[in-house]
Design an enzyme around this catalytic site. Structure first.
Site, PDB file in Angstrom:
ATOM      1  N   LYS A 129       0.868  -1.187   0.000  1.00 15.01           N
ATOM      2  CA  LYS A 129       0.000   0.000   0.000  1.00 15.01           C
ATOM      3  C   LYS A 129       0.897   1.226   0.000  1.00 15.01           C
ATOM      4  CE  LYS A 129      -4.416   1.118   0.235  1.00 15.01           C
ATOM      5  NZ  LYS A 129      -5.636   0.394  -0.161  1.00 15.01           N
ATOM      6  N   ASP A 169      -6.821   4.380  -4.582  1.00 16.94           N
ATOM      7  CA  ASP A 169      -7.488   4.284  -3.282  1.00 16.94           C
ATOM      8  C   ASP A 169      -8.082   5.683  -3.066  1.00 16.94           C
ATOM      9  OD1 ASP A 169      -7.768   2.485  -0.730  1.00 16.94           O
ATOM     10  OD2 ASP A 169      -7.135   4.396   0.082  1.00 16.94           O
TER      11      ASP A 169
END
Ligand SMILES: NC(=O)C1=CN([C@@H]2O[C@H](COP(=O)(O)OP(=O)(O)OC[C@H]3O[C@@H](n4cnc5c(N)ncnc54)[C@H](OP(=O)(O)O)[C@@H]3O)[C@@H](O)[C@H]2O)C=CC1
Ligand SMILES: O=C(O)CCC(=O)C(=O)O
Length: 449
Positions: A129, A169
């Protein structure tokens, strides 16, 4: 907070000591360690190989300076992150978040959850991430482009189609992925599937835009089927009005539900006649404005300031699709008191641990994020497959694959929960099922890994 298993407690204590002030990361680790306890006790090989301590330590964490020039000629500095959490079952894979709240704790909790989520998809993807504390709100298109180019100038050194494949995201959609991809190509002189969520004209996959929201509803639909019910005729509240929220609302409506409220970080709108999604899409996807505008454009709709109040709206099904910890114990109590029977998590870790326990204790059908929102990354995995074979599949093909992946994730989580004595508890089922595949791959790859 204390865990029943001494080994897990020891690992958790170390996590707290080594990652002080990282509340989100500690919370994500605690939830997983608590629910995988039966799997650790069933197979002593995991403790012997100290798998858990290895799993909670990222393989690599990169922090970097991102310098860019704003429209007034001022030089701005932000902090960039990429955590490459675990590559036991495939290249690191996970989104990039652009939001002022981004910090090491947020990136690590997201990366840790991504490892288990990606495992649940059954596709060969490890977990990662990244992101930055850059705030895209109010920035011009040129500022967004300059930021993305600068961000990728450093990130490009650490990623690759077989190494680490980022995606979107919060704050990162098709526009940002396009700028990031363009800069990677310029730097590396190669056209590869290094990012997913790309535009359709340069290697993107059909359904990726819709995938997380659609996948959430496919998962919840399966959960409802097991209780002999469905979306049809239900009133649904969806928090957020970004990518996940919009397509969750769209699929819930297609399945016969009425979506009556949506929100953004300023407030929420209630439309008892049913949210008009074309108006939300115009405000959010085209004009990039606030949800407040909805009430100004649609007769009969009301706007309320403050996003938390959305959980006081009476509904049958709640789909939190905005951000972490948006449902605390108080909101969980309000939902249950108003008759909400089903919660499906579209956002990552949107419910606090207290809220989850309250839902489970009150027999709410609860679909945990790791499993229920895995449709986005699963479709990213399908984008990677299409890029590797240099082909594009039709909307129907990708949607059918997404549907079958979500049904399988539900079945796997439900069966695993039952097998370990926690029938109906999908938090335990999803965490154990996701964990086992990664842990077994780590065991097979030796102690140095
Ligand atoms: N995109 C994807 O494929 C996937 C996303 N997720 C998760 O889903 C969630 C939403 O992501 P996505 O839809 O992509 O992001 P977007 O940026 O498209 O939308 C985010 C939405 O959530 C709201 N929001 C963001 N931060 C807060 C906050 N602190 N409080 C209240 N509302 C907030 C935003 O409002 P505002 O505009 O006012 O900030 C916006 O409406 C995140 O948790 C993300 O990690 C999970 C799996 C895949
Ligand atoms: O598609 C991806 O790789 C990322 C999706 C994501 O960030 C998530 O599942 O939280």
């Amino acid at each position: 907070m204390s865990l029943k298993n001494a080994y897990l407690q020891k690992v958790y204590d170390k996590v707290v000591a080594k990652n002080p002030n990282e509340a989100e990361f500690q919370q994500a680790v605690y939830e997983v360690l608590e629910s995988i306890t039966p799997a650790i006790e069933k197979n002593p090989a995991y403790e012997k190989a100290n798998i858990i301590e290895r799993m909670v330590e990222p393989e690599r964490m990169i922090t970097f300076r991102v310098t860019w020039v704003d429209d007034n000629g001022n030089v701005q500095v932000n902090r960039g992150f990429r955590v490459q959490f675990n590559s036991a079952i495939g290249p690191y894979k996970g989104g990039l978040r652009l939001h002022p709240s981004v910090c090491a704790s947020v990136i690590k909790f997201l990366g840790f959850e991504q490892v288990l989520k990606n495992s649940l998809t059954t596709l060969p993807m490890g977990g990662g991430k990244g992101g930055s504390d850059f705030d895209p709100k109010g920035k011009s298109d040129m500022e967004i482009m300059r930021f993305c180019q600068s961000f990728m100038t450093e990130l490009a050194k650490h990623i690759g189609a077989d190494t680490d494949v980022p995606a979107g995201d919060i704050g990162v959609g098709a526009r940002e992925v396009g700028y990031l991809f363009g800069q990677y190509k310029r730097l590396r002189n190669e056209f590869t599937g290094v990012l997913t969520g790309k535009g359709l004209s340069f290697g993107g996959s059909l359904v990726r835009t819709e995938a997380t929201g659609y996948g959430l509803c496919y998962f919840v639909e399966e959960m409802l089927k097991d209780s002999n019910t469905s979306f049809a005729g239900k009133e649904v509240v969806v928090s957020g009005s970004g990518n996940v929220a919009i397509y969750a609302a769209e699929k819930a409506m297609e399945l016969g539900a009425k979506v009556i409220a949506m929100s953004d970080s300023n407030g929420y709108v209630v439309d008892e006649a049913g949210i008009k999604l074309d108006v939300v899409k115009q405000i959010k996807e085209v004009e990039r404005k606030r949800i407040k505008e909805y009430a100004e454009r649609v007769e009969g709709a009301q706007y309320h300031e403050g996003c938390k109040g959305i959980w006081t709206v009476k509904c049958d099904i709640a789909l939190p699709c905005a951000t972490q910890n948006e449902i605390d114990l108080e909101s969980a109590k309000a939902l249950v008191a108003n008759g909400c029977k089903v919660v499906g998590e579209g956002a990552n870790m949107p419910s606090t641990i207290d809220a989850i326990n309250y839902f489970l204790d009150n027999k709410v059908l609860f679909a945990p994020a790791k499993a229920a929102n895995a449709g986005g990354v699963a479709t990213s995995g399908l984008e990677m497959s299409q890029n590797s074979e240099r082909l594009s599949w039709t909307f129907e093909e990708v949607d059918a694959k997404l549907h079958s992946i979500m049904v399988n994730i539900y079945k796997n989580a439900a069966t695993t929960a039952k097998e370990y004595g926690f029938e109906g508890n999908l938090v335990v089922g999803a965490n154990i099922a996701g964990f086992l595949k990664v842990a077994d791959a780590m065991l097979a790859q030796g102690y140095a890994y």
